[in-house]
Motif scaffolding. Structure first.
Motif, mmCIF file in Angstrom:
data_model
loop_
_atom_site.group_PDB
_atom_site.id
_atom_site.type_symbol
_atom_site.label_atom_id
_atom_site.label_comp_id
_atom_site.label_asym_id
_atom_site.label_seq_id
_atom_site.Cartn_x
_atom_site.Cartn_y
_atom_site.Cartn_z
ATOM 1 N N LEU A 25 -5.782 0.073 -4.825
ATOM 2 C CA LEU A 25 -5.272 1.294 -4.219
ATOM 3 C C LEU A 25 -6.079 2.490 -4.727
ATOM 4 C CD1 LEU A 25 -2.914 2.094 -2.315
ATOM 5 C CD2 LEU A 25 -1.637 2.686 -4.366
ATOM 6 N N ARG B 100 -4.864 4.356 -0.262
ATOM 7 C CA ARG B 100 -5.318 3.328 0.675
ATOM 8 C C ARG B 100 -5.933 2.168 -0.089
ATOM 9 N NH1 ARG B 100 -3.314 3.862 5.397
ATOM 10 N NH2 ARG B 100 -5.031 2.802 6.363
ATOM 11 N N TYR B 101 -5.743 0.952 0.415
ATOM 12 C CA TYR B 101 -6.373 -0.196 -0.209
ATOM 13 C C TYR B 101 -7.856 -0.239 0.151
ATOM 14 C CZ TYR B 101 -2.198 -2.446 -2.051
ATOM 15 O OH TYR B 101 -1.085 -2.743 -2.768
ATOM 16 N N GLN C 273 0.842 -1.195 0.000
ATOM 17 C CA GLN C 273 0.000 0.000 0.000
ATOM 18 C C GLN C 273 0.880 1.250 0.000
ATOM 19 O OE1 GLN C 273 -3.934 0.713 2.332
ATOM 20 N NE2 GLN C 273 -2.278 1.117 3.760
#
Length: 91
Positions: A56, A60-61, A34
């Motif tokens: 992503l 952020r994932y 990430q």
């Protein structure tokens, strides 16, 4: 002088999860990839015949879903398409 240095992150990483690697793959590598900007991180659970796909978004994932036999098209440069039903070994 030739070096074996990666200069940019891969677009997609598939990780095969086992009991021995689950903690590292689900936490440490998740955070590392990430942070490094890997567009997709796919955790594959062969015992469950399931894959968990993260994308992503804004650094952020975000979970895209759990897939078992669905086809998923990755929004990457080469737009790979994977039918997960075909990757699980029959027991």
């Amino acid at each position: 002088d030739i070096t074996n240095t990666i200069t940019k992150p891969p677009e997609i990483i598939f990780e095969i999860i086992s009991k021995n690697t689950a903690l590292t793959d689900e936490q440490y590598k998740f955070e590392l990839y990430q942070r490094e900007g890997v567009q997709y991180y796919v955790l594959c659970y062969p015992d469950l015949k399931k894959a968990r796909i993260y994308k992503l978004i804004e650094g952020r994932y975000v979970k895209q879903g759990d897939v078992t036999d669905e086809t998923f098209i990755f929004e990457a440069k080469c737009r790979p398409e994977l039918t997960f039903k075909q990757i699980w070994f029959n027991k």
